[in-house]
Structure formats: structure tokens, C-alpha cells
Design an enzyme around this catalytic site. Structure first.
Site, PDB file in Angstrom:
ATOM      1  N   LYS A   1     -91.961  31.012 -77.611  1.00  0.00           N
ATOM      2  CA  LYS A   1     -90.531  30.746 -77.439  1.00  0.00           C
ATOM      3  C   LYS A   1     -90.072  30.969 -76.004  1.00  0.00           C
ATOM      4  CE  LYS A   1     -89.015  31.260 -82.184  1.00  0.00           C
ATOM      5  NZ  LYS A   1     -90.134  31.831 -82.959  1.00  0.00           N
TER       6      LYS A   1
HETATM    7  C1  LIG Z   1     -90.608  31.186 -84.076  1.00  0.00           C
HETATM    8  C2  LIG Z   1     -92.043  31.371 -84.400  1.00  0.00           C
HETATM    9  C3  LIG Z   1     -92.731  30.461 -85.221  1.00  0.00           C
HETATM   10  C4  LIG Z   1     -92.026  29.302 -85.880  1.00  0.00           C
HETATM   11  O1  LIG Z   1     -91.621  28.323 -84.975  1.00  0.00           O
HETATM   12  P1  LIG Z   1     -90.536  27.222 -85.435  1.00  0.00           P
HETATM   13  O2  LIG Z   1     -90.294  26.406 -84.234  1.00  0.00           O
HETATM   14  O3  LIG Z   1     -89.344  27.977 -85.900  1.00  0.00           O
HETATM   15  O4  LIG Z   1     -91.169  26.459 -86.550  1.00  0.00           O
HETATM   16  C5  LIG Z   1     -94.082  30.650 -85.417  1.00  0.00           C
HETATM   17  N1  LIG Z   1     -94.738  31.689 -84.890  1.00  0.00           N
HETATM   18  C6  LIG Z   1     -94.121  32.600 -84.110  1.00  0.00           C
HETATM   19  C7  LIG Z   1     -94.891  33.749 -83.587  1.00  0.00           C
HETATM   20  C8  LIG Z   1     -92.757  32.464 -83.847  1.00  0.00           C
HETATM   21  O5  LIG Z   1     -92.144  33.365 -83.083  1.00  0.00           O
END
Ligand SMILES: *Cc1c(COP(=O)(O)O)cnc(C)c1O
Length: 434
Positions: free
Chosen positions: A107
Site C-alpha cells: 500500500k
Molecule cells: C490491503 C491488503 C490486501 C488486500 O488488498 P486489496 O487491494 O484491498 O484487495 C492484501 N494483503 C495485504 C497485506 C494488505 O495490506
């Protein structure tokens, strides 16, 4: 590029407005007016381009002249200024390690791009913006880090009490300054509901300028395409056939970005949505019925989402053609027991350490590959194992050391405000305490 609201196609905005507003009327998500294609030549010769140039090519059509090229180039370079290696686990499965950024989660990419765009758009305006965000774990840290000490921006993060790991909690509560963390007595869905309610509250919106930093914001969603290109760049040096790409999914922003890149000509054999027990999409792929559900708490808590917001964008990409969608995406739901077992097996057999989210992806991809022999694939490693020590230690009985960058953070004090999952409380906080 113009963006239309998926709930009301007459609402059309530019990139700047979509970035500042986050979402449109009736809480609708913005979607690009057309899907810009990559040059065939560019895709064919991806391995010859520097990462920064790939990132710029990826983003330029979505931004156009709303940000001057030289500034956009700088923004994308800062967005990916950490390594994103494609590591081989074994003959058939590779891991794209997206966890070498400042908060050790994929993210970081979206949050870094969005914070820089937003700060560019606000620099000449006499406007203070409040970024309001609900997190199931990793969003909060990445957003807090991305926006830390950014002028004219306050960040308010809602997270579910006792449902995020120690590292995650520190990453979103230890910074303070322009970052406030609200510890909500409820689930991620409760947090998300409160945030959505705030966005549609007249009084709040008349007094504050709210925006979201969830992957519903196009400036967080779109840059996630970049690392699919970087994965392919590395893949092409190693393998001939196109990869199956398996994405651990919760709110479906990440996989949706990959599919968007694919619609722009990025080669991919197939996509897999790997979910934990929160299996709205795998169920949809079976029954063609999209039914949101109560969230169940699992070890892969960043995917504990019962109502995946970005799935409407995937439906839009496929123009709601179920059969087309089903031929390109498979869904799997993996429970906690299998998740633990997978971490253990992969560590013992291949000496590769997974965390719960990537383990869900590994297990799903492995199932798909055993049903489709001859294919090979990539899992997206979305977080560093140290962010989920309990699950990892339960599986393999080793303790993972904190990387140096985290040691300092872990010594800092947690500063959060406890809240009931109650809208009136959130409203009071936003209007009077923020
Ligand atoms: C946010 C997150 C996800 C999911 O991603 P999305 O874009 O919401 O589908 C998967 N793994 C981790 C470690 C995350 O932080």
C-alpha cells in the site's frame, strides 16, 4: 483524462477533482472514461526500460497535463524508490515482493503517489483537507506515512480495536502531528461504514473538506498498475509463457489495477483472486450472485472485507459480462488452518517465509496450477512477515527480528483515541477535535 461516477455517469470530473474528492455522488467510485493502451513496442521491450520510465508511461495518460511531466516523473520516482524484486520460490511460483517500502506493505505505492498528487493540487489553494480513512490493517500505516507532516492535510484513521497486529498499530498510532488514529470498538466494515457516512453527512461536509485515501481514490488505485509492469519486466528475463497472476484480495483495488493494466495490453495468462474466509467474490464466481456478508476475522486481517468496494470497477472493465470475467479470473477461499500449513510447508521445503496474506495467495495459486498443469505464476507478496508475527510464529516456531527501521518505531508511544462504532462520536471528533 476524464473520470465518470459509476453510480451516476453524468457526473464527469478531471483527475484533480477525482483525487481531491475521492468519490462521487451517492458514494460512487470514479472510473476512467476510456482505457488508454500501451504501445505494443513498449510492452514488447519492457525489459529495456528503466523502472522510473515504466512508471511514468503507466501513469501519464491518466494525469495528462494536470501535473507537468517533469513533476509527474519526480512523483512516480518517489513512489517506487524502494526495490520490488521478483523472487523465485520454486520452478512454478515466483513472489513479487512489494514489502520493501517504508511501512513494509504494497500500500506504500498507492499512498505515496496519492499524497504527492494531492499535495501538488493543494499547494496553491487556500484549502485544508482532511483525509479520512478506514483501515483493516495496512492502509492506515501506509497512509499515515505517506501524508506525515504534509502541509494543509490532516489525516484521521479509523481502525478496528484488537484486529490489527502490533506493528500495524504502531505504524498508525505512533506518528501523531497531523495524523490522528481512532481505535474503534468494532470490525473493519464498521469503520468503513462510519467513514462512508461521514462522506455523505451535510454538516461535516459544509465545515470540512473531506477526502478518502482508500483504494476507491483513483490516485491510490491507478499507480498500483506500475508494479504489475515491473513484475513483467523481470518475468520476461526468466520465463517464456505469460504468468498466472495471483493476488491476495480484500477490497479488490490491487487485483483490479492488475486487470486494468492487462486491458491496456499487459500480458497475463490469468488472474486469481485469493481470499480468506471472506469469500464474497469466489462465491460470486460460482453463483453469479454478488452478496456482501458480515466480515469474519482471520489471520490475514487486511483481507477481512465483507463488501469489496472495488469489485464494481472490475465489473465495469468486463462490461458486466459474467462469462468473460469468469474466463479471466478464478477465485479461491483459503481458511486459517490451510494458511498456517502453507507458511510451514513453504518455509520447510523452499526456505521462503510467507506471511498470512501471501500464504493465502500461494495456496490458491498452487491449487490453480495443479488443476492447470504446464502453467507458472506469480503471487503478490503484499506485506513483510514481521507485520504478522503471531501467525508466522504459530506456523514455524521461530521469532522474526524487526528490521532496524521498525525497532525505533516500536519504541515509540501509541497515541490513539478509543471510540464506539457510533457515527455521532465520529462526527463530534471530526468537527471539534480534529
Ligand atoms: C490491503 C491488503 C490486501 C488486500 O488488498 P486489496 O487491494 O484491498 O484487495 C492484501 N494483503 C495485504 C497485506 C494488505 O495490506
Amino acid at each position: 483524462m476524464k473520470y465518470y461516477n459509476l453510480k451516476d455517469k453524468t457526473e464527469v470530473v478531471d483527475f484533480k477533482t477525482a483525487t481531491i474528492k475521492g468519490q462521487g455522488k451517492e458514494k460512487g467510485l470514479f472510473f476512467p472514461e476510456f482505457i488508454p493502451q500501451f504501445d505494443e513496442d513498449f510492452i514488447e521491450n519492457l525489459h529495456q526500460y528503466p523502472d522510473e520510465e515504466i512508471a511514468f508511461q503507466c501513469m501519464k495518460d491518466f494525469v495528462e497535463d494536470e501535473i507537468p511531466s517533469d513533476i509527474l516523473k519526480q512523483i512516480v520516482s518517489e513512489t517506487i524508490n524502494f526495490e520490488i524484486p521478483l523472487k523465485k520460490i520454486h520452478e512454478k511460483i515466483y513472489s513479487l515482493e512489494l514489502f520493501h517500502g517504508p511501512t513494509l506493505a504494497f500500500k506504500d505505492v498507492g499512498a505515496r503517489f496519492m499524497s504527492r498528487c494531492l499535495s501538488y493540487f493543494l499547494k496553491d489553494e487556500d484549502k485544508k483537507v482532511t483525509v479520512l480513512v478506514a483501515t483493516s490493517g495496512d492502509t492506515g500505516g501506509a497512509v499515515a506515512n505517506g501524508f506525515y507532516k504534509t502541509e494543509n492535510i490532516n489525516v484521521v484513521i479509523l481502525y478496528p480495536k484488537n484486529r490489527v497486529s502490533e506493528v500495524q498499530e504502531k505504524q498508525l498510532t505512533a506518528l501523531s502531528e497531523n495524523i490522528s488514529a481512532l481505535e474503534v470498538d468494532g470490525s473493519f466494515d464498521d469503520c468503513q461504514r462510519l467513514v462512508k457516512q461521514a462522506f455523505s453527512d451535510e454538516e461535516i461536509n459544509s465545515k470540512l473538506f473531506l477526502t478518502s485515501a482508500n483504494s476507491i481514490n483513483v490516485a491510490r488505485w491507478l499507480p498500483q498498475q506500475i508494479y504489475y509492469l515491473l513484475a513483467l519486466k523481470q518475468w520476461k528475463k526468466l520465463e517464456k509463457e505469460n504468468p498466472v497472476i495471483c493476488v491476495p484480495s480484500g477490497n479488490f483495488g490491487n487485483i483490479c489495477a492488475g486487470i486494468l493494466a492487462h486491458f491496456r495490453r499487459l500480458p497475463a495468462e490469468h488472474f486469481i483472486a485469493a481470499c480468506n474466509k471472506n469469500d464474497v467474490v469466489p462465491q460470486y464466481l460460482k453463483t453469479q450472485k454478488l452478496e456482501s456478508k458480515e466480515t469474519v476475522a482471520t489471520l490475514s486481517n487486511a483481507m477481512d472485507v465483507g463488501n469489496p468496494s472495488n469489485f464494481v470497477r472490475i465489473l465495469e472493465l468486463f462490461k458486466n459480462q459474467f462469462e468473460d470475467l469468469k474466463s479471466k479470473i478464478s477465485g479461491y477461499s483459503i481458511n486459517d488452518e490451510k494458511t498456517i500449513q502453507t507458511i510451514k510447508e513453504v518455509y520447510e521445503k523452499y526456505n521462503y517465509l510467507l506471511e498470512p496474506h501471501s500464504a493465502v495467495a500461494y495456496n490458491a495459486l498452487q491449487q490453480y496450477l495443479s488443476e492447470n498443469p504446464g502453467k507458472k505464476g506469480i503471487i503478490l507478496g503484499t506485506a513483510h512477515p514481521v507485520k504478522f508475527p503471531d501467525a508466522v510464529e504459530k506456523a514455524i516456531h521461530i521469532t522474526i527480528d524487526f528490521p532496524e527501521s521498525l525497532e525505533n518505531l516500536m519504541k515509540k508511544e501509541k497515541k490513539s483515541t478509543e471510540k464506539q462504532a457510533d457515527f455521532a462520536e465520529l462526527k463530534r471528533f471530526l468537527l471539534y477535535k480534529n
